[in-house]
Design a protein around this motif. Structure first.
Motif, mmCIF file in Angstrom:
data_model
loop_
_atom_site.group_PDB
_atom_site.id
_atom_site.type_symbol
_atom_site.label_atom_id
_atom_site.label_comp_id
_atom_site.label_asym_id
_atom_site.label_seq_id
_atom_site.Cartn_x
_atom_site.Cartn_y
_atom_site.Cartn_z
ATOM 1 N N GLY A 159 1.069 -1.204 -0.087
ATOM 2 C CA GLY A 159 -0.134 -0.087 -0.010
ATOM 3 C C GLY A 159 0.769 1.086 0.050
ATOM 4 N N ARG A 160 1.881 1.376 0.858
ATOM 5 C CA ARG A 160 2.699 2.697 0.917
ATOM 6 C C ARG A 160 3.605 2.687 -0.403
ATOM 7 N NH1 ARG A 160 4.518 1.327 6.499
ATOM 8 N NH2 ARG A 160 5.867 -0.101 5.385
ATOM 9 N N ASN A 161 4.019 1.638 -1.201
ATOM 10 C CA ASN A 161 4.566 1.655 -2.494
ATOM 11 C C ASN A 161 3.782 2.211 -3.208
ATOM 12 O OD1 ASN A 161 7.121 0.806 -1.360
ATOM 13 N ND2 ASN A 161 6.663 -1.357 -1.906
ATOM 14 N N LEU A 162 2.387 1.759 -3.456
ATOM 15 C CA LEU A 162 1.400 2.290 -4.453
ATOM 16 C C LEU A 162 1.310 3.820 -4.371
ATOM 17 C CD1 LEU A 162 -0.807 -0.920 -4.508
ATOM 18 C CD2 LEU A 162 0.409 -0.163 -6.109
ATOM 19 N N GLU A 163 1.089 4.148 -3.025
ATOM 20 C CA GLU A 163 0.742 5.411 -2.600
ATOM 21 C C GLU A 163 1.845 6.291 -3.352
ATOM 22 O OE1 GLU A 163 0.189 5.689 1.549
ATOM 23 O OE2 GLU A 163 -1.896 5.357 1.352
ATOM 24 N N ARG B 292 4.164 5.478 -5.542
ATOM 25 C CA ARG B 292 4.377 5.533 -6.927
ATOM 26 C C ARG B 292 3.297 6.008 -7.759
ATOM 27 N NH1 ARG B 292 4.982 -0.245 -10.429
ATOM 28 N NH2 ARG B 292 5.101 0.616 -12.473
ATOM 29 N N PHE B 293 2.256 6.022 -7.262
ATOM 30 C CA PHE B 293 1.063 6.785 -7.988
ATOM 31 C C PHE B 293 0.656 8.152 -7.468
ATOM 32 C CE2 PHE B 293 0.678 2.368 -9.103
ATOM 33 C CZ PHE B 293 0.725 2.497 -10.521
ATOM 34 N N SER B 294 1.104 8.560 -6.489
ATOM 35 C CA SER B 294 0.850 9.869 -5.746
ATOM 36 C C SER B 294 -0.519 9.897 -5.265
ATOM 37 C CB SER B 294 1.089 11.070 -6.643
ATOM 38 O OG SER B 294 2.486 11.313 -7.157
ATOM 39 N N ALA B 295 -0.872 8.686 -4.854
ATOM 40 C CA ALA B 295 -2.130 8.572 -4.536
ATOM 41 C C ALA B 295 -2.243 9.065 -2.816
ATOM 42 C CB ALA B 295 -2.390 7.111 -4.178
ATOM 43 N N SER B 296 -3.491 9.489 -2.411
ATOM 44 C CA SER B 296 -3.581 9.983 -0.937
ATOM 45 C C SER B 296 -4.007 8.932 -0.085
ATOM 46 C CB SER B 296 -4.571 11.007 -1.085
ATOM 47 O OG SER B 296 -5.843 10.561 -1.731
ATOM 48 N N LYS B 297 -4.747 7.797 -0.620
ATOM 49 C CA LYS B 297 -4.986 6.655 -0.106
ATOM 50 C C LYS B 297 -5.143 5.350 -0.836
ATOM 51 C CE LYS B 297 -8.521 9.260 2.489
ATOM 52 N NZ LYS B 297 -10.158 9.432 2.490
ATOM 53 N N VAL B 298 -4.829 4.229 -0.262
ATOM 54 C CA VAL B 298 -4.920 2.928 -1.103
ATOM 55 C C VAL B 298 -5.501 1.985 -0.350
ATOM 56 C CG1 VAL B 298 -3.432 0.847 -1.795
ATOM 57 C CG2 VAL B 298 -2.723 3.185 -2.238
ATOM 58 N N LEU C 256 -17.783 6.042 -0.783
ATOM 59 C CA LEU C 256 -16.485 6.337 -0.250
ATOM 60 C C LEU C 256 -16.413 7.789 -0.159
ATOM 61 C CD1 LEU C 256 -13.931 4.205 -2.198
ATOM 62 C CD2 LEU C 256 -14.906 3.754 0.023
ATOM 63 N N GLY C 257 -17.336 8.686 -0.564
ATOM 64 C CA GLY C 257 -17.478 10.176 -0.803
ATOM 65 C C GLY C 257 -16.328 10.872 -1.206
ATOM 66 N N GLU C 258 -15.611 10.381 -2.209
ATOM 67 C CA GLU C 258 -14.416 10.954 -2.908
ATOM 68 C C GLU C 258 -14.216 10.254 -4.279
ATOM 69 O OE1 GLU C 258 -11.151 7.910 -0.708
ATOM 70 O OE2 GLU C 258 -12.210 9.655 0.293
ATOM 71 N N SER C 259 -13.412 10.659 -5.047
ATOM 72 C CA SER C 259 -12.900 10.413 -6.267
ATOM 73 C C SER C 259 -12.068 9.329 -6.185
ATOM 74 C CB SER C 259 -12.476 11.397 -6.978
ATOM 75 O OG SER C 259 -11.983 11.097 -8.159
ATOM 76 N N CYS C 260 -12.121 8.250 -7.000
ATOM 77 C CA CYS C 260 -11.435 7.207 -6.860
ATOM 78 C C CYS C 260 -10.628 6.731 -8.326
ATOM 79 C CB CYS C 260 -12.081 5.802 -6.181
ATOM 80 S SG CYS C 260 -12.500 6.299 -4.286
ATOM 81 N N THR C 261 -9.839 5.802 -8.204
ATOM 82 C CA THR C 261 -9.359 5.066 -9.541
ATOM 83 C C THR C 261 -9.524 3.776 -9.049
ATOM 84 O OG1 THR C 261 -8.056 6.946 -10.307
ATOM 85 C CG2 THR C 261 -7.692 4.875 -11.050
ATOM 86 N N PHE C 262 -10.066 2.868 -9.850
ATOM 87 C CA PHE C 262 -10.118 1.377 -9.569
ATOM 88 C C PHE C 262 -9.265 0.699 -10.540
ATOM 89 C CE2 PHE C 262 -13.992 3.093 -7.913
ATOM 90 C CZ PHE C 262 -14.109 2.399 -6.562
ATOM 91 N N ALA C 263 -8.503 -0.298 -10.107
ATOM 92 C CA ALA C 263 -8.024 -1.237 -10.941
ATOM 93 C C ALA C 263 -8.064 -2.694 -10.452
ATOM 94 C CB ALA C 263 -6.462 -1.044 -10.957
ATOM 95 N N GLY C 264 -8.360 -3.572 -11.307
ATOM 96 C CA GLY C 264 -8.780 -4.778 -11.084
ATOM 97 C C GLY C 264 -7.519 -5.640 -11.193
ATOM 98 N N ILE C 265 -7.190 -6.498 -10.108
ATOM 99 C CA ILE C 265 -6.007 -7.405 -10.346
ATOM 100 C C ILE C 265 -6.594 -8.753 -9.551
ATOM 101 C CG2 ILE C 265 -3.714 -7.966 -9.432
ATOM 102 C CD1 ILE C 265 -3.364 -4.924 -8.919
ATOM 103 N N THR C 266 -6.500 -9.748 -10.537
ATOM 104 C CA THR C 266 -6.972 -10.945 -10.152
ATOM 105 C C THR C 266 -6.113 -12.126 -9.811
ATOM 106 O OG1 THR C 266 -7.689 -11.621 -12.398
ATOM 107 C CG2 THR C 266 -9.302 -10.331 -11.282
ATOM 108 N N ARG C 267 -4.923 -11.785 -9.887
ATOM 109 C CA ARG C 267 -3.961 -12.942 -9.752
ATOM 110 C C ARG C 267 -3.388 -12.944 -8.408
ATOM 111 N NH1 ARG C 267 -0.777 -12.800 -15.618
ATOM 112 N NH2 ARG C 267 -2.789 -12.874 -16.891
#
Length: 83
Positions: A5-9, A11-17, A72-83
């Motif tokens: 989660g920290r790495n994704l935040e 890498r993608f400048s995300a505020s939450k993961v 969630l009350g916010e803007s989100c980007t969803f990415a499906g990972i099924t593996r």
């Protein structure tokens, strides 16, 4: 999950993961916020139904989806990972 989660935040400048886990029948999902975040402090896991939801669309298409997530009350980007 916290390290990923920290790495994704970072890498993608995300505020939450958050991580979403789908039940085996595909009827519902559970959202787990990353440890140490406001989402986790508010009670942790959040259960939602999948039928006709953004999460279901992303899981089926495996494409990125950006939307205002009302539950969630916010803007989100969803990415499906099924593996």
């Amino acid at each position: 999950m916290d390290v990923v989660g920290r790495n994704l935040e970072k890498r993608f400048s995300a505020s939450k993961v958050s991580f979403w886990f789908v039940d085996m029948l595909g009827r519902g999902a559970v959202r787990l916020p990353r440890a140490g975040t406001a989402g986790q402090a508010r009670g942790g896991a959040q259960r939602i139904g999948l039928a006709a939801s953004v999460c279901e669309q992303v899981l089926r298409s495996q494409l990125l989806h950006h939307a205002a997530a009302a539950f969630l009350g916010e803007s989100c980007t969803f990415a499906g990972i099924t593996r």
